[in-house]
Design a protein around this motif. Structure first.
Motif, PDB file in Angstrom:
ATOM      1  N   PHE A   1       4.853 -21.524   5.036  1.00 47.25           N
ATOM      2  CA  PHE A   1       3.935 -20.662   4.294  1.00 47.25           C
ATOM      3  C   PHE A   1       3.383 -19.550   5.175  1.00 47.25           C
ATOM      4  CE2 PHE A   1      -0.433 -19.602   3.047  1.00 47.25           C
ATOM      5  CZ  PHE A   1      -0.180 -19.049   1.799  1.00 47.25           C
ATOM      6  N   GLU A   2       2.975 -19.882   6.379  1.00 50.49           N
ATOM      7  CA  GLU A   2       2.411 -18.860   7.266  1.00 50.49           C
ATOM      8  C   GLU A   2       3.452 -17.800   7.615  1.00 50.49           C
ATOM      9  OE1 GLU A   2      -0.682 -18.315   8.034  1.00 50.49           O
ATOM     10  OE2 GLU A   2      -1.262 -20.059   6.830  1.00 50.49           O
ATOM     11  N   GLU A   3       4.687 -18.227   7.859  1.00 49.99           N
ATOM     12  CA  GLU A   3       5.744 -17.249   8.159  1.00 49.99           C
ATOM     13  C   GLU A   3       6.043 -16.379   6.943  1.00 49.99           C
ATOM     14  OE1 GLU A   3      10.397 -17.120   9.713  1.00 49.99           O
ATOM     15  OE2 GLU A   3       9.144 -18.886  10.127  1.00 49.99           O
ATOM     16  N   LEU A   4       6.092 -17.016   5.779  1.00 54.09           N
ATOM     17  CA  LEU A   4       6.371 -16.275   4.552  1.00 54.09           C
ATOM     18  C   LEU A   4       5.239 -15.284   4.250  1.00 54.09           C
ATOM     19  CD1 LEU A   4       8.179 -15.906   2.044  1.00 54.09           C
ATOM     20  CD2 LEU A   4       6.836 -17.699   0.940  1.00 54.09           C
ATOM     21  N   LYS A   5       4.022 -15.732   4.402  1.00 52.82           N
ATOM     22  CA  LYS A   5       2.879 -14.852   4.149  1.00 52.82           C
ATOM     23  C   LYS A   5       2.915 -13.642   5.068  1.00 52.82           C
ATOM     24  CE  LYS A   5      -2.169 -14.858   3.881  1.00 52.82           C
ATOM     25  NZ  LYS A   5      -3.403 -15.680   3.946  1.00 52.82           N
ATOM     26  N   SER A   6       3.210 -13.864   6.341  1.00 51.96           N
ATOM     27  CA  SER A   6       3.296 -12.765   7.298  1.00 51.96           C
ATOM     28  C   SER A   6       4.395 -11.785   6.909  1.00 51.96           C
ATOM     29  CB  SER A   6       3.550 -13.325   8.699  1.00 51.96           C
ATOM     30  OG  SER A   6       3.714 -12.288   9.636  1.00 51.96           O
ATOM     31  N   GLU A   7       5.530 -12.332   6.483  1.00 48.37           N
ATOM     32  CA  GLU A   7       6.657 -11.488   6.079  1.00 48.37           C
ATOM     33  C   GLU A   7       6.310 -10.636   4.858  1.00 48.37           C
ATOM     34  OE1 GLU A   7      11.017 -10.502   6.107  1.00 48.37           O
ATOM     35  OE2 GLU A   7       9.642 -11.365   7.577  1.00 48.37           O
ATOM     36  N   LEU A   8       5.704 -11.252   3.862  1.00 45.70           N
ATOM     37  CA  LEU A   8       5.415 -10.534   2.624  1.00 45.70           C
ATOM     38  C   LEU A   8       4.255  -9.548   2.790  1.00 45.70           C
ATOM     39  CD1 LEU A   8       5.788 -13.382  -0.040  1.00 45.70           C
ATOM     40  CD2 LEU A   8       7.473 -11.685   0.670  1.00 45.70           C
ATOM     41  N   GLN A   9       3.359  -9.802   3.730  1.00 45.03           N
ATOM     42  CA  GLN A   9       2.244  -8.881   3.952  1.00 45.03           C
ATOM     43  C   GLN A   9       2.647  -7.684   4.803  1.00 45.03           C
ATOM     44  OE1 GLN A   9       0.070 -10.189   1.690  1.00 45.03           O
ATOM     45  NE2 GLN A   9      -1.625 -10.673   3.047  1.00 45.03           N
ATOM     46  N   ASP A  10       3.812  -7.772   5.446  1.00 46.90           N
ATOM     47  CA  ASP A  10       4.300  -6.683   6.292  1.00 46.90           C
ATOM     48  C   ASP A  10       4.848  -5.571   5.398  1.00 46.90           C
ATOM     49  OD1 ASP A  10       5.534  -4.972   8.046  1.00 46.90           O
ATOM     50  OD2 ASP A  10       6.694  -6.504   9.082  1.00 46.90           O
TER      51      ASP A  10
ATOM     52  N   LYS B   1      15.897 -16.099   3.015  1.00 50.70           N
ATOM     53  CA  LYS B   1      16.127 -16.082   4.472  1.00 50.70           C
ATOM     54  C   LYS B   1      15.186 -17.047   5.187  1.00 50.70           C
ATOM     55  CE  LYS B   1      14.182 -12.884   6.817  1.00 50.70           C
ATOM     56  NZ  LYS B   1      13.764 -11.562   7.375  1.00 50.70           N
ATOM     57  N   ILE B   2      13.914 -17.025   4.830  1.00 50.05           N
ATOM     58  CA  ILE B   2      12.930 -17.863   5.522  1.00 50.05           C
ATOM     59  C   ILE B   2      13.116 -19.334   5.178  1.00 50.05           C
ATOM     60  CG2 ILE B   2      10.466 -18.415   5.622  1.00 50.05           C
ATOM     61  CD1 ILE B   2       9.942 -15.382   5.424  1.00 50.05           C
ATOM     62  N   PHE B   3      13.325 -19.636   3.909  1.00 49.24           N
ATOM     63  CA  PHE B   3      13.485 -21.049   3.540  1.00 49.24           C
ATOM     64  C   PHE B   3      14.771 -21.633   4.117  1.00 49.24           C
ATOM     65  CE2 PHE B   3       9.963 -20.418   0.712  1.00 49.24           C
ATOM     66  CZ  PHE B   3       9.423 -21.688   0.536  1.00 49.24           C
ATOM     67  N   LEU B   4      15.857 -20.887   4.102  1.00 53.58           N
ATOM     68  CA  LEU B   4      17.101 -21.390   4.704  1.00 53.58           C
ATOM     69  C   LEU B   4      16.908 -21.652   6.198  1.00 53.58           C
ATOM     70  CD1 LEU B   4      20.010 -19.338   3.065  1.00 53.58           C
ATOM     71  CD2 LEU B   4      19.595 -21.797   2.893  1.00 53.58           C
ATOM     72  N   LYS B   5      16.188 -20.792   6.865  1.00 45.19           N
ATOM     73  CA  LYS B   5      15.920 -20.949   8.298  1.00 45.19           C
ATOM     74  C   LYS B   5      15.260 -22.294   8.589  1.00 45.19           C
ATOM     75  CE  LYS B   5      12.841 -19.036  11.852  1.00 45.19           C
ATOM     76  NZ  LYS B   5      11.849 -17.959  12.137  1.00 45.19           N
ATOM     77  N   HIS B   6      14.429 -22.772   7.670  1.00 46.17           N
ATOM     78  CA  HIS B   6      13.684 -24.015   7.881  1.00 46.17           C
ATOM     79  C   HIS B   6      14.281 -25.212   7.127  1.00 46.17           C
ATOM     80  CE1 HIS B   6      10.264 -22.245  10.085  1.00 46.17           C
ATOM     81  NE2 HIS B   6      10.472 -21.172   9.338  1.00 46.17           N
ATOM     82  N   GLY B   7      15.485 -25.040   6.598  1.00 39.30           N
ATOM     83  CA  GLY B   7      16.122 -26.147   5.900  1.00 39.30           C
ATOM     84  C   GLY B   7      15.711 -26.285   4.446  1.00 39.30           C
ATOM     85  N   GLY B   8      15.248 -25.198   3.841  1.00 42.07           N
ATOM     86  CA  GLY B   8      14.846 -25.222   2.439  1.00 42.07           C
ATOM     87  C   GLY B   8      16.036 -25.276   1.496  1.00 42.07           C
ATOM     88  N   ARG B   9      15.807 -25.810   0.313  1.00 40.74           N
ATOM     89  CA  ARG B   9      16.854 -25.979  -0.690  1.00 40.74           C
ATOM     90  C   ARG B   9      16.544 -25.122  -1.923  1.00 40.74           C
ATOM     91  NH1 ARG B   9      16.530 -32.608  -0.162  1.00 40.74           N
ATOM     92  NH2 ARG B   9      17.620 -32.773   1.834  1.00 40.74           N
ATOM     93  N   PRO B  10      17.555 -24.476  -2.511  1.00 40.54           N
ATOM     94  CA  PRO B  10      17.313 -23.629  -3.678  1.00 40.54           C
ATOM     95  C   PRO B  10      17.291 -24.434  -4.972  1.00 40.54           C
ATOM     96  CG  PRO B  10      19.617 -23.511  -3.072  1.00 40.54           C
ATOM     97  CD  PRO B  10      18.957 -24.398  -2.048  1.00 40.54           C
ATOM     98  N   HIS B  11      16.545 -23.920  -5.943  1.00 42.54           N
ATOM     99  CA  HIS B  11      16.574 -24.504  -7.288  1.00 42.54           C
ATOM    100  C   HIS B  11      17.903 -24.127  -7.929  1.00 42.54           C
ATOM    101  CE1 HIS B  11      15.678 -25.340 -11.458  1.00 42.54           C
ATOM    102  NE2 HIS B  11      14.478 -25.784 -11.156  1.00 42.54           N
ATOM    103  N   TRP B  12      18.603 -25.129  -8.472  1.00 46.05           N
ATOM    104  CA  TRP B  12      19.949 -24.916  -9.003  1.00 46.05           C
ATOM    105  C   TRP B  12      19.968 -23.997 -10.230  1.00 46.05           C
ATOM    106  CZ3 TRP B  12      23.218 -26.012  -5.502  1.00 46.05           C
ATOM    107  CH2 TRP B  12      23.086 -27.156  -4.696  1.00 46.05           C
ATOM    108  N   GLY B  13      18.869 -23.916 -10.964  1.00 47.10           N
ATOM    109  CA  GLY B  13      18.858 -23.110 -12.175  1.00 47.10           C
ATOM    110  C   GLY B  13      18.280 -21.729 -11.989  1.00 47.10           C
ATOM    111  N   LYS B  14      18.036 -21.335 -10.718  1.00 42.97           N
ATOM    112  CA  LYS B  14      17.427 -20.036 -10.465  1.00 42.97           C
ATOM    113  C   LYS B  14      18.244 -19.263  -9.438  1.00 42.97           C
ATOM    114  CE  LYS B  14      13.100 -22.055 -11.939  1.00 42.97           C
ATOM    115  NZ  LYS B  14      11.721 -22.485 -11.639  1.00 42.97           N
ATOM    116  N   ARG B  15      17.852 -18.058  -9.125  1.00 48.01           N
ATOM    117  CA  ARG B  15      18.657 -17.164  -8.282  1.00 48.01           C
ATOM    118  C   ARG B  15      18.731 -17.653  -6.842  1.00 48.01           C
ATOM    119  NH1 ARG B  15      19.183 -11.386 -10.089  1.00 48.01           N
ATOM    120  NH2 ARG B  15      19.652 -10.933  -7.908  1.00 48.01           N
TER     121      ARG B  15
END
Length: 464
Positions: free
Chosen positions: A342-351, A406-420
């Motif tokens: 969350f902190e990394e994502l927040k920093s990215e989106l606020q940039d 990009k950020i979620f994949l970096k940390h091992g995140g998984r995508p929702h199968w019914g979304k982009r």
């Protein structure tokens, strides 16, 4: 076992008809009779096809699957992922929507897979039952919701409440799968590539009432001690509001149904949130930097008041209508990793230099770990984070989708199968411990790739 005689009789009548005669009655019916083009609900995905069938019985579905070289099934068409069409033969399953039976002792209901979630939920609430974890919307068909791992919050994915199902295999035969079989762990979330759900039995629980409280909280407050909040609250959902420093926290505790509460509905203009959002975000298409200002306006108007109410899980928390089209991506991460992500994502989106200007809200929900092979919560308590653009037509240029992936994949995140998402076989192999086993099972159950469209060929690294 309580059988529903009208539905059962209708099913028997259809199934006993001459197959050739029934095949004639369900001749291909084009969505666009002139061009034969299948179009998704938000008009972002379009595919040509040769045959389209609308079915009402299991026997029809068996015949069409057995006699097709490639085939996909659809219902409400609300997936943002390109997994529904793009083949020669399509089946509209939305009329295969009956309730088959109840088991009052076990609190189980058996339904046809084309039933819409709202019809299922209204019916079980009439029996004072519930399914204890529900998705955000009620317009999806049950079969599609299960196949893509649809989930709610503060419970397990919807598919984890299946106790038995009948699945139509690639050769048209029927296989009954029970909850204690290992095959069920693979089939609960299958993307429709192992077979097609025909009938499904759900395990329900006694209906309960939630006392819901809604209020804004600073990011530093709602993110703190999330694990404790997830364990102690019966319902928790956060609508994160980038560029504002706040999240809108929706929490709930179970209470006696007759307990009185001080109901607070908030200002009457709250009902116009989607219309105002659509208007403001349309202006940001040409000037994306205005998104931060739009978010602050929307926060002040629609997410700064406190609300309080009570109701069943379905009545108090599930959206009854989208109101407008949109485009969605959603990523998931282990609960223990979420604060860092969350902190990394927040920093990215606020940039402001990266052009990832994201519309609000970003939906944060919590899913309990399970054993379904392709579940986002496989072997881990999970946080899901949704990302939306109100301007569906310009979704391909929406930079926030790319940054979040990009950020979620970096940390091992998984995508929702019914979304982009853009991730493919290589990434999935690193994210899902059972990925290669699932691929092998898929090949065994569908050796000719009957259930794959072009996008699924790419996902599973199968030659076209």
């Amino acid at each position: 076992m309580e059988m529903l005689h009208p539905n059962t009789e209708k099913k028997k009548k259809i199934s006993s008809q001459n197959p050739q005669k029934k095949q004639k009655n369900t001749a291909p019916d084009a969505l666009d009779k002139k061009n034969k083009i299948w179009v998704s609900w938000n008009e972002n995905i379009k595919h040509s096809y040769k045959h389209l069938y609308k079915i009402e019985s299991e026997h029809e579905l068996q015949e069409i699957i057995a006699n097709s070289d490639d085939i996909r099934i659809y219902g409400s068409k609300q997936s943002s992922a390109d997994i529904t069409a793009g083949v020669n033969t399509l089946v509209d399953i939305s009329n295969y929507n009956k309730i088959i039976s109840y088991n009052n002792e076990r609190l189980e209901i058996t339904v046809q897979s084309g039933i819409k979630l709202k019809d299922l939920l209204v019916d079980i609430e009439a029996k004072q039952w519930c399914i204890p974890c529900l998705p955000d919307i009620n317009t999806v068909t049950v079969g599609g919701a299960l196949a893509t791992g649809t989930h709610g919050t503060s419970g397990k994915i919807l598919a984890d409440y299946i106790t038995e199902c009948r699945m139509i295999l690639a050769n048209g035969s029927i296989k009954t799968i029970k909850e204690d079989e290992q095959l069920m762990d693979a089939c609960r979330v299958s993307l429709g590539v192992l077979g097609v759900f025909s009938t499904i039995t759900f395990k329900c629980e006694p209906l309960y009432t939630l006392h819901i409280k809604e209020a804004p909280q600073k990011d530093s407050v709602w993110v703190k001690d999330l694990s404790k909040k997830v364990k102690t609250l019966d319902f928790l959902r956060i609508l994160w509001l980038p560029h504002t420093g706040y999240g809108y926290v929706i929490s709930g505790d179970k209470i006696p149904a007759d307990k009185e509460i001080d109901v607070k509905t908030g200002p009457s203009y709250l009902k116009h949130r989607r219309k105002v959002s659509k208007f403001l975000y349309r202006l940001t298409d040409k000037l994306p930097m205005l998104t931060a200002m739009a978010n602050k306006i929307l926060y002040r108007l629609f997410f700064s008041s406190k609300k309080e109410h009570k109701g069943s899980l379905y009545q108090a928390t599930v959206t009854k209508s989208r109101g407008s089209t949109l485009e969605l991506a959603e990523w998931t991460i282990g609960l223990d990793k979420f604060p860092e992500v969350f902190e990394e994502l927040k920093s990215e989106l606020q940039d402001l230099s990266n052009k990832s200007f994201v519309h609000i809200p970003m939906d944060v929900r919590f899913v309990s770990k399970d054993v379904s092979w392709l579940s986002y919560a496989y072997n881990q308590d999970t946080v899901t984070m949704g990302c939306v653009t109100r301007n569906a037509a310009s979704a391909d240029s929406y930079e926030a989708f790319k940054s979040i992936e990009k950020i979620f994949l970096k940390h091992g995140g998984r995508p929702h199968w019914g979304k982009r998402f853009q991730a493919r076989d290589y990434e999935m192999n690193t994210l899902y411990p059972k990925w290669n086993e699932f691929k092998a099972l898929r090949k065994e159950m569908d050796p000719t790739n009957k259930f794959l469209n072009l996008n699924l060929h790419r996902l599973f690294n199968e030659p076209v």
